[in-house]
Design a protein around this motif. Structure first.
Motif, mmCIF file in Angstrom:
data_model
loop_
_atom_site.group_PDB
_atom_site.id
_atom_site.type_symbol
_atom_site.label_atom_id
_atom_site.label_comp_id
_atom_site.label_asym_id
_atom_site.label_seq_id
_atom_site.Cartn_x
_atom_site.Cartn_y
_atom_site.Cartn_z
ATOM 1 N N PRO A 50 0.741 -1.578 -0.254
ATOM 2 C CA PRO A 50 -0.335 0.048 0.096
ATOM 3 C C PRO A 50 0.882 1.290 -0.109
ATOM 4 C CG PRO A 50 -1.431 -1.635 1.401
ATOM 5 C CD PRO A 50 0.236 -2.609 1.168
ATOM 6 N N ALA A 51 1.549 1.566 0.720
ATOM 7 C CA ALA A 51 3.100 2.714 1.021
ATOM 8 C C ALA A 51 3.054 2.642 -0.295
ATOM 9 C CB ALA A 51 3.538 2.357 1.586
ATOM 10 N N ILE A 52 4.107 1.759 -1.313
ATOM 11 C CA ILE A 52 4.621 1.405 -2.151
ATOM 12 C C ILE A 52 3.448 2.003 -2.776
ATOM 13 C CG2 ILE A 52 6.435 0.547 -4.013
ATOM 14 C CD1 ILE A 52 7.471 1.264 -1.994
ATOM 15 N N GLN A 53 2.778 1.655 -3.032
ATOM 16 C CA GLN A 53 1.978 1.943 -4.517
ATOM 17 C C GLN A 53 0.888 3.110 -4.118
ATOM 18 O OE1 GLN A 53 -0.258 0.000 -6.622
ATOM 19 N NE2 GLN A 53 1.514 -0.923 -7.133
ATOM 20 N N GLN A 54 1.358 3.856 -2.646
ATOM 21 C CA GLN A 54 0.948 5.509 -2.999
ATOM 22 C C GLN A 54 1.413 6.374 -3.564
ATOM 23 O OE1 GLN A 54 -1.633 5.887 0.162
ATOM 24 N NE2 GLN A 54 -0.915 9.001 0.860
ATOM 25 N N LEU A 55 2.989 5.931 -3.807
ATOM 26 C CA LEU A 55 4.036 6.466 -3.866
ATOM 27 C C LEU A 55 4.306 6.555 -5.332
ATOM 28 C CD1 LEU A 55 6.590 7.799 -3.829
ATOM 29 C CD2 LEU A 55 8.045 5.660 -3.804
ATOM 30 N N ASN A 95 9.649 19.356 -7.191
ATOM 31 C CA ASN A 95 7.820 19.251 -6.487
ATOM 32 C C ASN A 95 7.748 18.663 -5.145
ATOM 33 O OD1 ASN A 95 7.556 21.020 -8.730
ATOM 34 N ND2 ASN A 95 6.696 20.053 -9.939
ATOM 35 N N GLY A 96 8.410 17.405 -5.402
ATOM 36 C CA GLY A 96 7.668 16.559 -3.745
ATOM 37 C C GLY A 96 9.232 15.786 -3.410
ATOM 38 N N VAL A 97 8.543 15.632 -2.111
ATOM 39 C CA VAL A 97 9.588 14.553 -1.146
ATOM 40 C C VAL A 97 9.400 13.668 -0.602
ATOM 41 C CG1 VAL A 97 12.000 13.957 0.186
ATOM 42 C CG2 VAL A 97 11.470 15.763 -1.288
ATOM 43 N N VAL A 98 9.533 11.742 -0.285
ATOM 44 C CA VAL A 98 8.963 11.133 0.109
ATOM 45 C C VAL A 98 10.195 9.647 0.132
ATOM 46 C CG1 VAL A 98 7.349 9.123 -0.192
ATOM 47 C CG2 VAL A 98 6.599 10.526 -1.347
ATOM 48 N N VAL A 99 10.100 9.893 1.635
ATOM 49 C CA VAL A 99 9.719 8.588 1.951
ATOM 50 C C VAL A 99 10.075 7.410 2.767
ATOM 51 C CG1 VAL A 99 12.124 8.499 3.975
ATOM 52 C CG2 VAL A 99 12.020 10.661 3.078
ATOM 53 N N ILE A 100 9.706 6.097 2.153
ATOM 54 C CA ILE A 100 9.617 4.998 2.985
ATOM 55 C C ILE A 100 9.955 4.367 3.952
ATOM 56 C CG2 ILE A 100 8.074 3.123 2.467
ATOM 57 C CD1 ILE A 100 6.720 5.476 1.049
ATOM 58 N N HIS A 107 7.795 7.854 6.311
ATOM 59 C CA HIS A 107 8.192 7.615 7.291
ATOM 60 C C HIS A 107 7.737 10.073 6.942
ATOM 61 C CE1 HIS A 107 11.676 10.852 8.788
ATOM 62 N NE2 HIS A 107 11.313 10.045 9.604
ATOM 63 N N THR A 108 8.381 10.312 5.718
ATOM 64 C CA THR A 108 7.947 11.467 5.365
ATOM 65 C C THR A 108 7.284 11.518 3.790
ATOM 66 O OG1 THR A 108 10.291 11.963 5.526
ATOM 67 C CG2 THR A 108 9.159 13.768 4.119
ATOM 68 N N TRP A 109 5.751 12.442 3.698
ATOM 69 C CA TRP A 109 5.260 12.522 2.627
ATOM 70 C C TRP A 109 4.650 13.893 2.695
ATOM 71 C CZ3 TRP A 109 3.087 9.299 -0.026
ATOM 72 C CH2 TRP A 109 2.218 9.685 -1.645
ATOM 73 N N ARG A 110 5.748 15.269 1.138
ATOM 74 C CA ARG A 110 5.455 16.326 1.050
ATOM 75 C C ARG A 110 5.525 16.159 -0.029
ATOM 76 N NH1 ARG A 110 11.398 17.975 3.146
ATOM 77 N NH2 ARG A 110 11.503 17.514 5.836
ATOM 78 N N VAL A 111 4.035 16.005 -0.681
ATOM 79 C CA VAL A 111 2.932 16.210 -1.855
ATOM 80 C C VAL A 111 2.221 17.174 -1.849
ATOM 81 C CG1 VAL A 111 2.149 14.573 -3.708
ATOM 82 C CG2 VAL A 111 3.798 14.186 -2.029
ATOM 83 N N GLY A 112 2.611 17.774 -1.972
ATOM 84 C CA GLY A 112 1.129 19.203 -2.550
ATOM 85 C C GLY A 112 0.666 20.117 -1.428
ATOM 86 N N ASN A 113 -0.747 19.602 -1.308
ATOM 87 C CA ASN A 113 -0.727 20.090 0.321
ATOM 88 C C ASN A 113 -1.306 19.576 1.134
ATOM 89 O OD1 ASN A 113 -0.640 23.063 -1.031
ATOM 90 N ND2 ASN A 113 -2.747 22.820 -2.308
ATOM 91 N N ASP A 114 -1.095 17.846 0.630
ATOM 92 C CA ASP A 114 -1.442 16.337 1.576
ATOM 93 C C ASP A 114 -0.903 16.763 2.427
ATOM 94 O OD1 ASP A 114 -2.214 15.547 -1.270
ATOM 95 O OD2 ASP A 114 -0.965 13.940 -1.389
ATOM 96 N N ASN A 115 -1.551 16.243 3.534
ATOM 97 C CA ASN A 115 -1.318 16.963 5.428
ATOM 98 C C ASN A 115 -0.553 15.188 5.176
ATOM 99 O OD1 ASN A 115 -1.850 15.658 8.860
ATOM 100 N ND2 ASN A 115 -2.923 17.617 8.463
ATOM 101 N N GLN A 145 0.858 14.286 8.598
ATOM 102 C CA GLN A 145 0.582 13.011 9.212
ATOM 103 C C GLN A 145 -0.772 12.242 9.149
ATOM 104 O OE1 GLN A 145 1.690 12.677 12.515
ATOM 105 N NE2 GLN A 145 0.174 10.919 12.420
ATOM 106 N N GLU A 146 -1.733 13.275 8.240
ATOM 107 C CA GLU A 146 -3.262 12.342 7.820
ATOM 108 C C GLU A 146 -2.681 10.892 7.054
ATOM 109 O OE1 GLU A 146 -6.091 14.780 6.433
ATOM 110 O OE2 GLU A 146 -6.747 15.552 7.876
ATOM 111 N N VAL A 147 -1.668 11.269 5.962
ATOM 112 C CA VAL A 147 -1.246 10.420 4.723
ATOM 113 C C VAL A 147 -0.448 9.203 5.664
ATOM 114 C CG1 VAL A 147 0.548 10.235 2.973
ATOM 115 C CG2 VAL A 147 -1.278 11.836 3.026
ATOM 116 N N ARG A 148 0.425 9.676 6.231
ATOM 117 C CA ARG A 148 1.505 8.636 7.927
ATOM 118 C C ARG A 148 -0.306 7.731 8.370
ATOM 119 N NH1 ARG A 148 4.268 12.735 10.321
ATOM 120 N NH2 ARG A 148 6.238 13.053 9.162
ATOM 121 N N GLN A 149 -0.760 8.322 9.022
ATOM 122 C CA GLN A 149 -1.762 7.736 9.299
ATOM 123 C C GLN A 149 -2.860 6.687 9.022
ATOM 124 O OE1 GLN A 149 -1.618 8.001 13.365
ATOM 125 N NE2 GLN A 149 -3.109 6.169 12.996
ATOM 126 N N ALA A 150 -3.461 7.064 7.330
ATOM 127 C CA ALA A 150 -3.867 6.192 6.662
ATOM 128 C C ALA A 150 -3.279 4.728 6.422
ATOM 129 C CB ALA A 150 -4.749 7.200 6.146
#
Length: 344
Positions: A127-132, A249-254, A262-270, A272-277
């Motif tokens: 799931p986390a990889i698919q989201q990335l 335009n964005g940074v992701v750390v799985i 661990h890190t989800w700096r993508v657009g205006n996404d929250n 903490q919410e992405v992590r928690q989901a």
């Protein structure tokens, strides 16, 4: 009608396949093979399958549609060819093979025979990889300019001692082929074609033939760079399996596991919410990824579609690992054309 399949190799990874097979109906296990006949017989019991200690004998005596190869890695090409020669579909445990030429031979022969060949590079389906992957596909990260893989796991000497093939070049391949290949696969799926690599390799804390530690750099044809660190020298328990992707335009750390963000700096996404989901998703049993791979395999056979885990998509993994190992041995930059024979 269910796909009639054989499991070749009933050891530790074969047990994961057996667990996954219990939880699906598309594939009917009708035969097991292991050089230890008692182990093959034990694996066969729950499925009322036939047990053998030789692959050719099984192929001569059982009508199958497909085979799952879960043996030491150095046997993958030989066994895949035995299956493919009979015109049967094949699923191969990662790594597909221990050299690019062997891996490509499997892919080419499967294509020639008109059958499905897949490899269990199933971290792509998490799931986390698919989201990335989706964020990248939607262009939300922008051009990827930097990446990194860190696989720092604990494998005591006893892990290698309990199965003598582990830690050998001929059957195991070392830390990149055995432990880090899932993370490398995801990195390459995201960052594209590789131009050249450089690596240092070492065997630091184990009495084994192959490397237990690698530190390397990958240069992609796009100009992007990525770092790689892999080791089985961590004491006690695994430390991390971490993937970093840096886009314009964005940074992701799985990480620190592949089931966490661990890190989800993508657009205006929250963030903490992405992590928690991801954390709130139901826990995945140890056999779930193999189940997902088997489902992908079965759907490709039944519907004539290209599988998500098509063996051809893993050729880049094998080539890059082979290049990194060559670089470590010879202390120089290795161009991918040296491994693949294709011009950069």
């Amino acid at each position: 009608m269910a796909i009639r399949a054989a499991l070749i190799g009933c050891g530790k990874i074969g047990q994961r396949h057996l667990q996954a097979l219990v939880h699906q109906e598309a594939i009917d296990l009708v035969a097991t093979v292991d050089t230890n006949l008692e182990r093959a017989e034990a694996a066969a019991v729950a499925f009322d399958a036939l047990a053998f200690d030789q692959t050719d004998v099984m192929l001569d005596n059982v009508d199958i549609d497909a085979a799952i190869i879960a043996t030491p890695s150095g046997l993958h090409r030989q066994l895949a060819f035995q299956v493919l020669e009979r015109g049967k579909h094949v699923m191969v445990e990662k790594p597909l093979a221990l050299s690019y030429q062997d891996a490509k031979a499997i892919v080419d022969f499967a294509k020639q025979q008109g059958v499905v060949a897949v490899v269990t590079q199933f971290n792509r389906m998490l799931p986390a990889i698919q989201q990335l992957f989706q964020a990248h596909q939607d262009g939300r990260l922008g051009r990827i300019v930097n990446g990194g893989v860190a696989v720092r796991w604990a494998r005591p000497q006893s892990y290698y001692d309990e199965a003598p093939w582990r830690g050998t070049y001929a059957m195991d391949g070392g830390v990149l082929f055995n432990q880090a290949i899932h993370a490398i696969d995801v990195l390459l799926q995201l960052m594209g074609s590789v131009k050249e690599v450089f690596a240092y390799t070492a065997t630091l804390t184990h009495q084994i033939e192959a490397e237990d530690s690698v530190s390397g750099t990958i240069r992609f044809r796009s100009g992007a760079l990525a770092s790689l660190a892999a080791t089985t020298c961590v004491p006690k328990t695994n430390l991390e399996e971490r993937l970093t992707i840096v886009g314009e335009n964005g940074v992701v750390v799985i990480g620190p596991t592949v089931n966490q963000i661990h890190t989800w700096r993508v657009g205006n996404d929250n963030e903490q919410e992405v992590r928690q989901a991801i954390l709130d998703l139901p826990a995945r049993p140890s056999w779930q990824s193999h189940h997902d791979a088997l489902k992908d395999f079965a759907e490709a056979i039944e519907n004539g579609v290209t599988p998500r885990l098509d063996a051809a998509t893993a050729l880049c993994d094998i080539a890059v690992i082979e290049a990194l190992m060559l670089s470590g041995r010879e202390g120089r930059i290795v161009h991918m054309s040296e491994i693949t024979g294709e011009n950069a």
